[in-house]
Design a protein around this motif. Structure first.
Motif, PDB file in Angstrom:
ATOM      1  N   ALA A 168      -3.080   5.395  -3.003  1.00  0.00           N
ATOM      2  CA  ALA A 168      -2.345   4.208  -3.454  1.00  0.00           C
ATOM      3  C   ALA A 168      -2.216   3.191  -2.326  1.00  0.00           C
ATOM      4  O   ALA A 168      -2.361   1.984  -2.550  1.00  0.00           O
ATOM      5  CB  ALA A 168      -0.955   4.619  -3.949  1.00  0.00           C
ATOM      6  N   THR A 169      -1.973   3.668  -1.110  1.00  0.00           N
ATOM      7  CA  THR A 169      -1.884   2.760   0.043  1.00  0.00           C
ATOM      8  C   THR A 169      -3.201   2.042   0.266  1.00  0.00           C
ATOM      9  O   THR A 169      -3.236   0.818   0.484  1.00  0.00           O
ATOM     10  CB  THR A 169      -1.500   3.549   1.306  1.00  0.00           C
ATOM     11  N   ARG A 170      -4.292   2.785   0.215  1.00  0.00           N
ATOM     12  CA  ARG A 170      -5.607   2.181   0.428  1.00  0.00           C
ATOM     13  C   ARG A 170      -5.864   1.081  -0.595  1.00  0.00           C
ATOM     14  O   ARG A 170      -6.321  -0.024  -0.248  1.00  0.00           O
ATOM     15  CB  ARG A 170      -6.703   3.246   0.343  1.00  0.00           C
ATOM     16  N   ARG A 171      -5.549   1.346  -1.862  1.00  0.00           N
ATOM     17  CA  ARG A 171      -5.826   0.370  -2.916  1.00  0.00           C
ATOM     18  C   ARG A 171      -4.875  -0.827  -2.847  1.00  0.00           C
ATOM     19  O   ARG A 171      -5.290  -1.971  -3.087  1.00  0.00           O
ATOM     20  CB  ARG A 171      -5.746   1.064  -4.279  1.00  0.00           C
ATOM     21  N   ILE A 172      -3.618  -0.574  -2.507  1.00  0.00           N
ATOM     22  CA  ILE A 172      -2.672  -1.687  -2.361  1.00  0.00           C
ATOM     23  C   ILE A 172      -3.113  -2.618  -1.245  1.00  0.00           C
ATOM     24  O   ILE A 172      -3.135  -3.841  -1.395  1.00  0.00           O
ATOM     25  CB  ILE A 172      -1.249  -1.163  -2.099  1.00  0.00           C
ATOM     26  N   ARG A 173      -3.491  -2.056  -0.111  1.00  0.00           N
ATOM     27  CA  ARG A 173      -3.889  -2.885   1.022  1.00  0.00           C
ATOM     28  C   ARG A 173      -5.187  -3.636   0.728  1.00  0.00           C
ATOM     29  O   ARG A 173      -5.396  -4.747   1.226  1.00  0.00           O
ATOM     30  CB  ARG A 173      -4.041  -2.018   2.279  1.00  0.00           C
ATOM     31  N   ALA A 174      -6.071  -3.034  -0.080  1.00  0.00           N
ATOM     32  CA  ALA A 174      -7.337  -3.694  -0.408  1.00  0.00           C
ATOM     33  C   ALA A 174      -7.143  -4.783  -1.465  1.00  0.00           C
ATOM     34  O   ALA A 174      -7.743  -5.854  -1.382  1.00  0.00           O
ATOM     35  CB  ALA A 174      -8.357  -2.664  -0.898  1.00  0.00           C
ATOM     36  N   GLU A 175      -6.287  -4.511  -2.450  1.00  0.00           N
ATOM     37  CA  GLU A 175      -6.142  -5.412  -3.588  1.00  0.00           C
ATOM     38  C   GLU A 175      -4.964  -6.380  -3.448  1.00  0.00           C
ATOM     39  O   GLU A 175      -4.968  -7.453  -4.058  1.00  0.00           O
ATOM     40  CB  GLU A 175      -5.977  -4.591  -4.874  1.00  0.00           C
ATOM     41  N   HIS A 176      -3.953  -6.004  -2.658  1.00  0.00           N
ATOM     42  CA  HIS A 176      -2.755  -6.837  -2.502  1.00  0.00           C
ATOM     43  C   HIS A 176      -2.355  -6.853  -1.029  1.00  0.00           C
ATOM     44  O   HIS A 176      -1.315  -6.285  -0.652  1.00  0.00           O
ATOM     45  CB  HIS A 176      -1.615  -6.289  -3.364  1.00  0.00           C
ATOM     46  N   PRO A 177      -3.137  -7.486  -0.186  1.00  0.00           N
ATOM     47  CA  PRO A 177      -2.917  -7.409   1.266  1.00  0.00           C
ATOM     48  C   PRO A 177      -1.587  -8.002   1.729  1.00  0.00           C
ATOM     49  O   PRO A 177      -1.158  -7.728   2.847  1.00  0.00           O
ATOM     50  CB  PRO A 177      -4.098  -8.190   1.845  1.00  0.00           C
ATOM     51  N   ALA A 178      -0.929  -8.806   0.901  1.00  0.00           N
ATOM     52  CA  ALA A 178       0.361  -9.366   1.292  1.00  0.00           C
ATOM     53  C   ALA A 178       1.476  -8.325   1.245  1.00  0.00           C
ATOM     54  O   ALA A 178       2.548  -8.537   1.800  1.00  0.00           O
ATOM     55  CB  ALA A 178       0.725 -10.550   0.395  1.00  0.00           C
ATOM     56  N   THR A 179       1.232  -7.205   0.576  1.00  0.00           N
ATOM     57  CA  THR A 179       2.217  -6.125   0.490  1.00  0.00           C
ATOM     58  C   THR A 179       1.974  -5.109   1.599  1.00  0.00           C
ATOM     59  O   THR A 179       0.898  -4.519   1.679  1.00  0.00           O
ATOM     60  CB  THR A 179       2.151  -5.424  -0.876  1.00  0.00           C
ATOM     61  N   GLN A 180       2.960  -4.928   2.453  1.00  0.00           N
ATOM     62  CA  GLN A 180       2.881  -3.922   3.503  1.00  0.00           C
ATOM     63  C   GLN A 180       3.342  -2.571   2.949  1.00  0.00           C
ATOM     64  O   GLN A 180       4.104  -2.513   1.977  1.00  0.00           O
ATOM     65  CB  GLN A 180       3.755  -4.308   4.694  1.00  0.00           C
ATOM     66  N   VAL A 181       2.869  -1.495   3.561  1.00  0.00           N
ATOM     67  CA  VAL A 181       3.234  -0.152   3.109  1.00  0.00           C
ATOM     68  C   VAL A 181       3.925   0.606   4.237  1.00  0.00           C
ATOM     69  O   VAL A 181       3.405   0.669   5.348  1.00  0.00           O
ATOM     70  CB  VAL A 181       1.998   0.642   2.629  1.00  0.00           C
ATOM     71  N   VAL A 182       5.084   1.147   3.921  1.00  0.00           N
ATOM     72  CA  VAL A 182       5.793   2.051   4.830  1.00  0.00           C
ATOM     73  C   VAL A 182       5.877   3.404   4.139  1.00  0.00           C
ATOM     74  O   VAL A 182       6.433   3.514   3.038  1.00  0.00           O
ATOM     75  CB  VAL A 182       7.207   1.545   5.157  1.00  0.00           C
ATOM     76  N   VAL A 183       5.304   4.414   4.742  1.00  0.00           N
ATOM     77  CA  VAL A 183       5.356   5.760   4.187  1.00  0.00           C
ATOM     78  C   VAL A 183       6.726   6.361   4.464  1.00  0.00           C
ATOM     79  O   VAL A 183       7.225   6.292   5.581  1.00  0.00           O
ATOM     80  CB  VAL A 183       4.247   6.645   4.800  1.00  0.00           C
ATOM     81  N   VAL A 184       7.336   6.927   3.416  1.00  0.00           N
ATOM     82  CA  VAL A 184       8.589   7.674   3.565  1.00  0.00           C
ATOM     83  C   VAL A 184       8.335   9.046   2.965  1.00  0.00           C
ATOM     84  O   VAL A 184       8.250   9.195   1.745  1.00  0.00           O
ATOM     85  CB  VAL A 184       9.772   6.982   2.855  1.00  0.00           C
ATOM     86  N   THR A 185       8.193  10.057   3.805  1.00  0.00           N
ATOM     87  CA  THR A 185       7.720  11.346   3.325  1.00  0.00           C
ATOM     88  C   THR A 185       8.330  12.494   4.103  1.00  0.00           C
ATOM     89  O   THR A 185       8.896  12.313   5.176  1.00  0.00           O
ATOM     90  CB  THR A 185       6.184  11.409   3.439  1.00  0.00           C
ATOM     91  N   THR A 186       8.198  13.678   3.541  1.00  0.00           N
ATOM     92  CA  THR A 186       8.639  14.891   4.225  1.00  0.00           C
ATOM     93  C   THR A 186       7.656  15.288   5.307  1.00  0.00           C
ATOM     94  O   THR A 186       8.012  15.989   6.259  1.00  0.00           O
ATOM     95  CB  THR A 186       8.766  16.045   3.211  1.00  0.00           C
ATOM     96  N   TYR A 187       6.397  14.829   5.182  1.00  0.00           N
ATOM     97  CA  TYR A 187       5.314  15.358   5.998  1.00  0.00           C
ATOM     98  C   TYR A 187       4.983  14.446   7.178  1.00  0.00           C
ATOM     99  O   TYR A 187       4.643  13.289   6.993  1.00  0.00           O
ATOM    100  CB  TYR A 187       4.066  15.555   5.133  1.00  0.00           C
ATOM    101  N   ALA A 188       5.074  14.996   8.371  1.00  0.00           N
ATOM    102  CA  ALA A 188       4.696  14.250   9.574  1.00  0.00           C
ATOM    103  C   ALA A 188       3.572  14.970  10.290  1.00  0.00           C
ATOM    104  O   ALA A 188       3.378  14.796  11.492  1.00  0.00           O
ATOM    105  CB  ALA A 188       5.891  14.084  10.505  1.00  0.00           C
ATOM    106  N   ASP A 189       2.796  15.797   9.551  1.00  0.00           N
ATOM    107  CA  ASP A 189       1.704  16.528  10.182  1.00  0.00           C
ATOM    108  C   ASP A 189       0.418  15.721  10.091  1.00  0.00           C
ATOM    109  O   ASP A 189       0.314  14.722   9.379  1.00  0.00           O
ATOM    110  CB  ASP A 189       1.528  17.914   9.556  1.00  0.00           C
ATOM    111  N   ASP A 190      -0.605  16.181  10.811  1.00  0.00           N
ATOM    112  CA  ASP A 190      -1.855  15.427  10.908  1.00  0.00           C
ATOM    113  C   ASP A 190      -2.556  15.269   9.572  1.00  0.00           C
ATOM    114  O   ASP A 190      -3.248  14.276   9.334  1.00  0.00           O
ATOM    115  CB  ASP A 190      -2.806  16.113  11.898  1.00  0.00           C
ATOM    116  N   GLU A 191      -2.389  16.254   8.674  1.00  0.00           N
ATOM    117  CA  GLU A 191      -3.082  16.213   7.391  1.00  0.00           C
ATOM    118  C   GLU A 191      -2.731  14.961   6.599  1.00  0.00           C
ATOM    119  O   GLU A 191      -3.557  14.431   5.859  1.00  0.00           O
ATOM    120  CB  GLU A 191      -2.741  17.470   6.582  1.00  0.00           C
TER     121      GLU A 191
END
Length: 259
Positions: A76-99
């Motif tokens: 979803a982040t990839r598509r938002i940034r490609a299709e709607h570049p004016a919208t920034q994305v901040v991830v809020v998640t449980t996971y902070a691992d490399d995966e």
């Protein structure tokens, strides 16, 4: 929050909240409602709904969970940034691992905080990305620093966010830049296709929805110029994305037709 707009007053940052767990989603919405300078303009339960809402309400920032059905947060982040570049994305998640960390950053996320962050930390991440900076939590900054220190000793294991080099993380490892514009996630999916996994098995392995797997496969088919899974496996071997098995056994392509 943010710079002033003269007579119009301070800027209000319009935020979309994306999380598949309704309690978490509503909690973040309530939390943001207490912060000055932030207006929640919508909430979504998965990546597909997030894409639709971004197109409808044009938020300044999308707060994005990662593990979600139908379309995960990285895609979803990839598509938002490609299709709607004016919208920034901040991830809020449980996971902070490399995966999850590095694929999300490579997909275009400008901020990354964990769900144990307080209101001040989330607000700071939003303000940072709105001012053109990276909004990374201290925990994520430490992980990036650790990875940088490790890469000094072993540069082949360094994920290059700028040029698309894949992290060497096991079965989906690819040394050097990926061919034909493949993303790290697409290369990972292709590796699992070469192992003979079905779409459902790949979804379970990567903790994403089957529809997201199919999207990745359709994208990598188009980029690689292949028509079916057998051609995709041969492409994976030729490009070094996957290693051929021994001569006594071939890749299990399985009976599943098409992507």
């Amino acid at each position: 929050m943010g710079e002033g707009r003269g007579a119009a007053g301070p800027r209000v940052v319009r935020v979309l909240v994306v999380d598949d767990q309704i309690m978490v989603r509503e909690g973040i919405v309530l939390l943001l409602g207490l912060l000055p300078g932030i207006e929640v303009v919508g909430s979504a339960g998965d990546g597909e709904e997030a894409l639709r809402l971004v197109a409808e309400v044009s938020p300044d920032v999308a707060l994005m969970d990662l593990r979600m059905p139908r379309c995960d947060g990285v895609e979803a982040t990839r598509r938002i940034r490609a299709e709607h570049p004016a919208t920034q994305v901040v991830v809020v998640t449980t996971y902070a691992d490399d995966e999850w960390l590095f694929p999300a950053l490579k997909a275009g996320a400008r901020g990354y905080v964990t769900k144990d962050a307080d209101a001040e930390e989330i607000a700071r991440a939003i303000e940072d990305v709105m001012s053109g900076q990276a909004g990374l939590s201290p925990k994520v900054q430490r992980r990036l620093l650790e990875r940088l220190v490790t890469s000094t000793a072993d540069t082949a294991d360094t994920p290059d966010i700028a040029n698309g080099t894949a992290a060497r993380t096991g079965a989906g490892a690819v040394p050097g830049p990926l061919p034909d514009g493949l993303t790290p996630r697409e290369a990972e999916v292709l590796t699992l296709v070469a192992e003979g996994l079905s779409n459902a098995e790949i979804a379970r392995r990567l903790h994403i929805g089957p529809a997201t797997v199919k999207t990745h496969i359709n994208n990598l088919f188009a980029k690689a110029g292949v028509r079916d899974r057998a051609q995709a496996v041969r492409y994976a071997y030729r490009s070094g994305i996957a290693q051929p098995p021994g001569l006594s056994s071939g890749p299990g392509l399985g009976p599943e037709p098409g992507p």
